[in-house]
Design a protein around this motif. Sequence first.
Motif, PDB file in Angstrom:
ATOM      1  N   LEU A 189      35.301  41.952  30.603  1.00  0.00           N
ATOM      2  CA  LEU A 189      36.671  41.576  30.970  1.00  0.00           C
ATOM      3  C   LEU A 189      36.782  40.058  31.066  1.00  0.00           C
ATOM      4  CD1 LEU A 189      37.320  44.089  33.909  1.00  0.00           C
ATOM      5  CD2 LEU A 189      38.192  44.279  31.575  1.00  0.00           C
ATOM      6  N   ARG A 190      37.959  39.547  30.733  1.00  0.00           N
ATOM      7  CA  ARG A 190      38.236  38.150  31.018  1.00  0.00           C
ATOM      8  C   ARG A 190      38.551  38.028  32.508  1.00  0.00           C
ATOM      9  NH1 ARG A 190      41.374  39.141  26.598  1.00  0.00           N
ATOM     10  NH2 ARG A 190      43.282  38.988  27.830  1.00  0.00           N
ATOM     11  N   LYS A 191      38.378  36.826  33.051  1.00  0.00           N
ATOM     12  CA  LYS A 191      38.559  36.647  34.491  1.00  0.00           C
ATOM     13  C   LYS A 191      39.949  37.068  34.950  1.00  0.00           C
ATOM     14  CE  LYS A 191      35.122  33.170  35.715  1.00  0.00           C
ATOM     15  NZ  LYS A 191      34.899  31.834  36.315  1.00  0.00           N
ATOM     16  N   GLU A 192      40.974  36.792  34.116  1.00  0.00           N
ATOM     17  CA  GLU A 192      42.334  37.133  34.520  1.00  0.00           C
ATOM     18  C   GLU A 192      42.605  38.635  34.478  1.00  0.00           C
ATOM     19  OE1 GLU A 192      42.527  35.854  30.125  1.00  0.00           O
ATOM     20  OE2 GLU A 192      41.502  35.217  31.973  1.00  0.00           O
ATOM     21  N   GLN A 193      41.635  39.427  33.976  1.00  0.00           N
ATOM     22  CA  GLN A 193      41.809  40.871  33.931  1.00  0.00           C
ATOM     23  C   GLN A 193      41.262  41.560  35.178  1.00  0.00           C
ATOM     24  OE1 GLN A 193      39.936  41.497  30.001  1.00  0.00           O
ATOM     25  NE2 GLN A 193      41.944  42.177  29.276  1.00  0.00           N
ATOM     26  N   LEU A 194      40.710  40.788  36.095  1.00  0.00           N
ATOM     27  CA  LEU A 194      40.284  41.290  37.408  1.00  0.00           C
ATOM     28  C   LEU A 194      40.585  40.197  38.422  1.00  0.00           C
ATOM     29  CD1 LEU A 194      38.918  43.319  39.300  1.00  0.00           C
ATOM     30  CD2 LEU A 194      36.704  42.349  38.628  1.00  0.00           C
ATOM     31  N   THR A 195      41.598  40.408  39.246  1.00  0.00           N
ATOM     32  CA  THR A 195      42.064  39.330  40.119  1.00  0.00           C
ATOM     33  C   THR A 195      42.229  39.799  41.559  1.00  0.00           C
ATOM     34  OG1 THR A 195      44.385  39.849  39.611  1.00  0.00           O
ATOM     35  CG2 THR A 195      43.309  38.175  38.241  1.00  0.00           C
ATOM     36  N   LEU A 196      42.236  38.816  42.438  1.00  0.00           N
ATOM     37  CA  LEU A 196      42.492  39.038  43.862  1.00  0.00           C
ATOM     38  C   LEU A 196      43.732  38.265  44.262  1.00  0.00           C
ATOM     39  CD1 LEU A 196      41.780  39.842  46.825  1.00  0.00           C
ATOM     40  CD2 LEU A 196      40.345  37.787  46.896  1.00  0.00           C
ATOM     41  N   ALA A 197      44.701  38.957  44.859  1.00  0.00           N
ATOM     42  CA  ALA A 197      45.891  38.306  45.400  1.00  0.00           C
ATOM     43  C   ALA A 197      45.853  38.428  46.918  1.00  0.00           C
ATOM     44  CB  ALA A 197      47.164  38.957  44.853  1.00  0.00           C
ATOM     45  N   ILE A 198      46.144  37.324  47.599  1.00  0.00           N
ATOM     46  CA  ILE A 198      46.118  37.285  49.060  1.00  0.00           C
ATOM     47  C   ILE A 198      47.539  37.097  49.566  1.00  0.00           C
ATOM     48  CG2 ILE A 198      45.202  36.111  51.095  1.00  0.00           C
ATOM     49  CD1 ILE A 198      42.861  35.172  49.377  1.00  0.00           C
ATOM     50  N   ASP A 199      48.023  38.058  50.337  1.00  0.00           N
ATOM     51  CA  ASP A 199      49.389  38.014  50.864  1.00  0.00           C
ATOM     52  C   ASP A 199      49.320  37.946  52.388  1.00  0.00           C
ATOM     53  OD1 ASP A 199      52.079  38.092  51.236  1.00  0.00           O
ATOM     54  OD2 ASP A 199      52.413  40.025  50.266  1.00  0.00           O
ATOM     55  N   VAL A 200      49.579  36.763  52.925  1.00  0.00           N
ATOM     56  CA  VAL A 200      49.535  36.540  54.368  1.00  0.00           C
ATOM     57  C   VAL A 200      50.876  36.918  54.979  1.00  0.00           C
ATOM     58  CG1 VAL A 200      49.238  34.808  56.173  1.00  0.00           C
ATOM     59  CG2 VAL A 200      47.836  34.697  54.105  1.00  0.00           C
ATOM     60  N   ASP A 201      50.844  37.730  56.025  1.00  0.00           N
ATOM     61  CA  ASP A 201      52.066  38.233  56.667  1.00  0.00           C
ATOM     62  C   ASP A 201      53.012  38.829  55.627  1.00  0.00           C
ATOM     63  OD1 ASP A 201      51.292  37.587  59.253  1.00  0.00           O
ATOM     64  OD2 ASP A 201      52.082  35.553  59.111  1.00  0.00           O
ATOM     65  N   PRO A 202      52.591  39.888  54.929  1.00  0.00           N
ATOM     66  CA  PRO A 202      53.416  40.454  53.857  1.00  0.00           C
ATOM     67  C   PRO A 202      54.694  41.073  54.397  1.00  0.00           C
ATOM     68  CG  PRO A 202      51.588  41.911  54.351  1.00  0.00           C
ATOM     69  CD  PRO A 202      51.361  40.657  55.141  1.00  0.00           C
ATOM     70  N   ILE A 203      55.735  41.040  53.571  1.00  0.00           N
ATOM     71  CA  ILE A 203      56.996  41.709  53.902  1.00  0.00           C
ATOM     72  C   ILE A 203      57.008  43.110  53.320  1.00  0.00           C
ATOM     73  CG2 ILE A 203      59.482  41.688  53.462  1.00  0.00           C
ATOM     74  CD1 ILE A 203      58.674  39.802  55.647  1.00  0.00           C
ATOM     75  N   SER A 204      56.484  43.249  52.108  1.00  0.00           N
ATOM     76  CA  SER A 204      56.397  44.557  51.470  1.00  0.00           C
ATOM     77  C   SER A 204      54.945  44.975  51.373  1.00  0.00           C
ATOM     78  CB  SER A 204      57.024  44.505  50.067  1.00  0.00           C
ATOM     79  OG  SER A 204      56.778  45.714  49.373  1.00  0.00           O
ATOM     80  N   MET A 205      54.667  46.244  51.643  1.00  0.00           N
ATOM     81  CA  MET A 205      53.308  46.759  51.575  1.00  0.00           C
ATOM     82  C   MET A 205      53.087  47.573  50.298  1.00  0.00           C
ATOM     83  SD  MET A 205      52.026  45.597  54.350  1.00  0.00           S
ATOM     84  CE  MET A 205      50.532  46.525  54.586  1.00  0.00           C
ATOM     85  N   LEU A 206      54.044  47.555  49.379  1.00  0.00           N
ATOM     86  CA  LEU A 206      53.932  48.368  48.165  1.00  0.00           C
ATOM     87  C   LEU A 206      52.948  47.764  47.180  1.00  0.00           C
ATOM     88  CD1 LEU A 206      57.666  49.357  47.598  1.00  0.00           C
ATOM     89  CD2 LEU A 206      55.884  50.614  48.798  1.00  0.00           C
TER      90      LEU A 206
END
Length: 876
Positions: free
Chosen positions: A859-876
């Motif tokens: 996989l290319r690096k952009e095909q496995l990613t981590l997103a960090i959402d601090v104090d999220p508004i939506s949990m979907l």
Amino acid sequence: MRAILSFVDGAWRTGEPPFPLIVLDDDYNTVMNESMDCAGTYDAEYAEIILDTATRQLDRPFTYHIPEELRGMVRVGSAVVVPFSNSRKIGYVLNFCDKPQLEKIKDIYRVISEPPFFGQEMAQLCHWIAERYMVPLSQAFRLVMPPGRSQSLLENIKLKESDEERLRKITARSPLAKEIIELLKEHGGVMPLHILKVNLRGRNLSGALKRMEEARLIERELMISRPAVSILLFREVELEEAGRKRLKGLVGEDERKKNGVTPLQMKALKTLEENGGKLPQAELMRVSGIGRSSLLSLESKGLVRIVDTEKFRDPFAGRFFSRPEHVKLNREQEKALRAVVQAMEDDSHGVFLLHGITGSGKTEVYLRAISHALEKEKSAIVLVPEISLTPQMVERFKGALGEQVAVLHSRLSAGERYDQWRRIRDGEYRVVIGARSALFAPVKRLGLIVIDEEHEATYKENSSPRYHARDVAIYRAKLNRAVVVLGSATPQLETLWRARRGEYCYLVLPRRIDNRPLPRIEVVDMRELNVPGMRTIFSPKLVNALINVYESGEQAILFLNRRGFAHFLQCHKCGYIFRCENCSVSLCFHLKEDYLLCHHCNRSIRPPFFCPDCGNREHRFLGVGTERVEEELRRLLPPLKCLRMDADTTQKKHAHWDILDKFRAKEANVLLGTQMIAKGLDIPNVTLVGVINADTSMALPDFRAAERTFQLLTQVSGRAGRGHLPGRVIIQTYSPESNAVEACSKGDEETFYAKELKFREEAGYPPFLHIVNLIISSVLEGAAKRASQFLGELLRSIHNSVGVSVLGPAPAPLSKLKGRYRYHLLVKSKDLREARENIQMVLPDFERMRALICKEEELRKEQLTLAIDVDPISML
């Protein structure tokens, strides 16, 4: 008195800041408010520069030497080109510094020809955003860049002239060098570096190019891409004094012979004179018939002058904004205004929650507070949650405050946004209205930030950096000793909790303007409805109410927070539901376009619709959208004229304006729409609001679902009865016993908020705990699952954080989105800083595992990613 302060997790703290902060003193306002000029011109020799890259490993300032020829040109906020490793990159100047203890420091290569993009204030703001929301600093700086002005470096590899014998010797020792030379020759001796990398992926290209460059076989050419937008210039032709004399015959015979003028040229001169001595070049050529070369000849003879003039792209050109009538504030409005004005008079930062019921006159308080800021020669920013709110706000604010109001939102063209941004930066506009991104407008002497409908989820960015406009606004206001006003009839639970604890100043507007009554709210239990032909879309009560509105010449608003014709299509034979291949959702049917559409990735399927399981072509349309409501309304009540306002009907520029203008002009009896019509609209002739289905958001797997439902129902109910006629609201629901519906119908927000707070405290949700949502996504489900499990193990292995808990990993509620499988973990903590530190601690190990998984799965690096959402508004 001098002090260095930093703002951490909602409080000012003393101590060594992680970033060079501005020193506050008696001249603080002077220094801070000159946000675009405070950089000044410096003769410093060294600068700290952040590279324009999202790579976390490079997320820190690098020190560069400023060569003598660039001193005076390099300022805080300047975009520069710097050497880095074996290439060059664009970076931004953060600060100046003394010479570091390093043997060799590279020179800045060049300064990109632009005024500084930001000053010290924005540098601090971006650093705070990067730290709080755990994003690379360069991503935070993209928030403050002028619209459409981002640039990139294009690097070409060029083959230098060399004899064939020398080339053979070198390529014999290095097969890779041979391949590079062959590729360059195939492309005429020059090739973009990124294309070369694609052709030789997986090879040690950097080392080979460096050796070839040292051997003088190749050279690098650097080009800077053109920005998407620039200043718009148009060419004008001005009649010179010599041209006027020629027209009047006031020149001698020798002059006439020396500078002869043809009949066509004379016609062009006369055309200019008849039009005040100036015309756009294109118009002059069209009217007079003169050609370009003849026009240049007139200029060379000194008879005309051709000039390039800047043309301002005004999105509201031709619109007239009438000045609103002056209204007398009631007692509660006066009290709220006095509190806000006093804070501005004291030059002290303060946050105010203006909790006013619908129709209580919050906007009038905003206007008076902004007027006071302008009297103090300060600026103001007004945020609105939806583009649909902008037309009405712009009309009211431009009418009241004149031409010093700028507008920034995504529906403007890139050129219009850039022109608005430049005029804000230059101090021509002192009031900025817009959606979330308007918060980063380069206003000078910021005195007030207003966030209207502060409870709205659209104030939270859903892509990196995932900031919340409310929190960023409060921090920016602190930097400027400015005031923040958070206005809402249904404040976010966290905001109300903070206000009642004394963290914010709590202001209440408990009654409507002129003591007008709130609308009467009636609930219809749709489970009891069994009327043939009604298709359960319209209850008899709502149909009769619409008839009454039509007969009395009044207007109605119908609300359904779901667009399209049918929510999903089901095979009549086997029950198969047509779903999106890229997302874990059903496809919505749109009648007008005659296709099935995914509202997340825009994938569409055209008819005929064959069931993939059984091949059947007969299907049922289930679920109701605004398009179907419109058709059913037309069938039931043909005389009623209806305007539909949703994402499908407002795609064109100014579509919001046009629809609302028609409705205000009473060209339609009914305005039907989604949440964009649920708030902010103030139309006196609307006496009825009908909620088609109150349950659309209630069953979502999100702890905020009930709160959002209550807010939407309360807000849309408030559109009725805002004039002198009484209002009526009919809410259709299959869950009349739910807390949200019951509280809205009774107007009992106190009970609703009390129950919600109790639930949040018991379940461990905000405002009692902070949440960080970690979302791992990949094109391969196994890769996403494996990476999320490893991250969960890392976080649980930290034993020094008793107050931090980790939930998951588990598939996200929206488990597949735009072709990517999604897993998430929740990190909960009372101390957000501690939660962030724990996550930061394990990120290096996670990045190594991510690289390993990518290598194993190809996989290319952009095909496995981590997103960090601090104090999220939506949990979907």
